[in-house]
Design a protein around this motif. Structure first.
Motif, short mmCIF file in Angstrom:
data_model
loop_
_atom_site.label_atom_id
_atom_site.label_comp_id
_atom_site.label_asym_id
_atom_site.label_seq_id
_atom_site.Cartn_x
_atom_site.Cartn_y
_atom_site.Cartn_z
N LEU A 101 0.48 -1.68 0.13
CA LEU A 101 -0.23 -0.02 0.73
C LEU A 101 1.10 0.81 0.03
O LEU A 101 0.61 2.21 -0.89
CB LEU A 101 -0.93 -0.05 0.83
CG LEU A 101 -1.58 -1.14 1.05
CD1 LEU A 101 -2.53 -1.12 2.71
CD2 LEU A 101 -2.84 -0.95 0.63
N LEU A 102 1.38 1.42 0.96
CA LEU A 102 2.73 2.34 0.85
C LEU A 102 3.53 2.78 -0.34
O LEU A 102 3.66 3.37 -0.97
CB LEU A 102 3.55 2.24 2.42
CG LEU A 102 5.11 3.33 2.05
CD1 LEU A 102 3.78 4.54 2.91
CD2 LEU A 102 5.86 3.12 3.59
N ALA A 106 4.97 6.14 -1.47
CA ALA A 106 5.95 6.87 -0.81
C ALA A 106 7.60 6.20 -1.62
O ALA A 106 6.99 4.66 -1.19
CB ALA A 106 6.09 7.23 0.48
N ASP A 107 8.33 6.57 -1.41
CA ASP A 107 9.82 6.32 -1.50
C ASP A 107 10.96 5.55 -0.24
O ASP A 107 11.85 5.47 -0.31
CB ASP A 107 10.87 6.72 -2.55
CG ASP A 107 11.34 8.36 -2.21
OD1 ASP A 107 11.10 8.31 -0.47
OD2 ASP A 107 11.82 8.48 -2.40
N SER A 145 8.96 12.84 6.68
CA SER A 145 7.83 14.87 6.43
C SER A 145 7.09 14.00 7.22
O SER A 145 6.08 12.96 7.60
CB SER A 145 7.76 15.47 5.57
OG SER A 145 7.39 14.31 4.79
N ARG A 146 5.85 15.13 7.68
CA ARG A 146 4.93 14.82 8.20
C ARG A 146 4.16 14.68 7.26
O ARG A 146 2.74 13.60 7.55
CB ARG A 146 3.94 16.64 8.28
CG ARG A 146 2.34 16.44 9.34
CD ARG A 146 2.79 16.16 10.44
NE ARG A 146 1.24 16.14 11.37
CZ ARG A 146 0.67 15.39 12.29
NH1 ARG A 146 1.46 13.96 12.48
NH2 ARG A 146 -0.20 15.42 12.78
N GLY A 147 3.88 14.78 6.02
CA GLY A 147 3.20 14.67 4.96
C GLY A 147 3.08 12.94 4.49
O GLY A 147 2.69 12.28 4.37
N ILE A 151 1.19 9.71 5.78
CA ILE A 151 0.80 9.04 4.26
C ILE A 151 0.93 6.95 4.86
O ILE A 151 -0.32 6.26 4.94
CB ILE A 151 1.48 8.61 3.66
CG1 ILE A 151 1.60 9.81 2.05
CG2 ILE A 151 2.00 7.53 2.43
CD1 ILE A 151 -0.80 9.65 1.42
N PHE A 152 2.28 7.49 5.58
CA PHE A 152 2.36 5.98 6.63
C PHE A 152 0.62 5.18 7.53
O PHE A 152 0.67 4.22 7.55
CB PHE A 152 3.09 6.29 6.98
CG PHE A 152 4.52 4.34 8.17
CD1 PHE A 152 4.03 3.39 7.34
CD2 PHE A 152 3.80 4.57 9.50
CE1 PHE A 152 4.58 2.63 8.48
CE2 PHE A 152 3.82 3.36 10.37
CZ PHE A 152 4.18 2.66 10.12
#
Length: 211
Positions: A101-102, A106-107, A145-147, A151-152
């Motif tokens: 899912l992540l 994200a990377d 980061s906060r974003g 996401i996590f």
């Protein structure tokens, strides 16, 4: 329709869900969306029993940073082990359920330590060497980061929501309702659209499994 308070509105939503698979609500900031999610959840409380898996500001508060103020190196995201949200953390291999899912968003990499109840993050970076070539190195124990943190946590929630839809998973058999409140806070436009698209896919799956 008008309602005298948020509890009455929450009760109305529960009654509507007897005939509907899902409800989409829209409201401006500051109008009480998070308070409504809490009122909805509270109506399902019976002593220690619950019936609502929810994502809102309180869900994000189940994770807190330990920034390693002494050494300023090993930064981890601490997990609140007292929450029912993490009922299947160790037994259900949440790492493997969250990772695909992540990867949509994200990377960075992550690892959940189920004994210490904490999450560590890492990222591959390219470093230019003195001769002009580039080398890939892995940064460990980074603070995302906060974003990226949001996401996590969102992917963590999605993984649990998928488990809650599986009748064979006992750890989340108590879930009757899934309540999602503003999952795109602190996200850039690209990730906000990706989350909306992914959520629509999950709703379609839920409607197929529970028409």
């Amino acid at each position: 329709m008008t309602f005298p308070d948020l509890s009455a509105l929450a009760q109305h939503l529960r009654e509507e869900l007897n005939a509907k698979s899902f409800i989409l609500l829209y409201a401006y900031n500051g109008t009480g969306k998070t308070r409504l999610s809490t009122a909805f959840k509270d109506l399902g409380k019976q002593d220690d029993e619950r019936d609502t898996l929810y994502f809102n500001a309180f869900t994000e508060d189940l994770f807190q940073w330990d920034n390693d103020l002494v050494n300023d190196r090993e930064r981890v995201l601490k997990i609140n082990r007292d929450s029912r949200f993490f009922a299947g953390l160790a037994e259900l291999e949440m790492d493997n359920r969250i990772r695909p899912l992540l990867n949509r968003y994200a990377d960075f990499e992550f690892e959940i330590d189920t004994e210490a109840w904490e999450v560590s993050f890492a990222r591959e970076i390219r470093v230019q060497m003195g001769d002009g070539t580039f080398e890939t190195r892995r940064e460990e124990d980074i603070k995302v980061s906060r974003g990226e943190e949001n996401i996590f946590i969102w992917c963590f929630f999605l993984a649990i929501a998928q488990l809650a839809m599986d009748p064979e998973i006992e750890a989340y058999s108590w879930v009757k309702y899934v309540y999602v409140d503003d999952p795109i806070s602190s996200l850039d436009d690209n990730n906000a659209m990706a989350v909306a698209h992914h959520l629509a896919q999950q709703l379609a799956v839920a409607e197929f499994l529970h028409p």
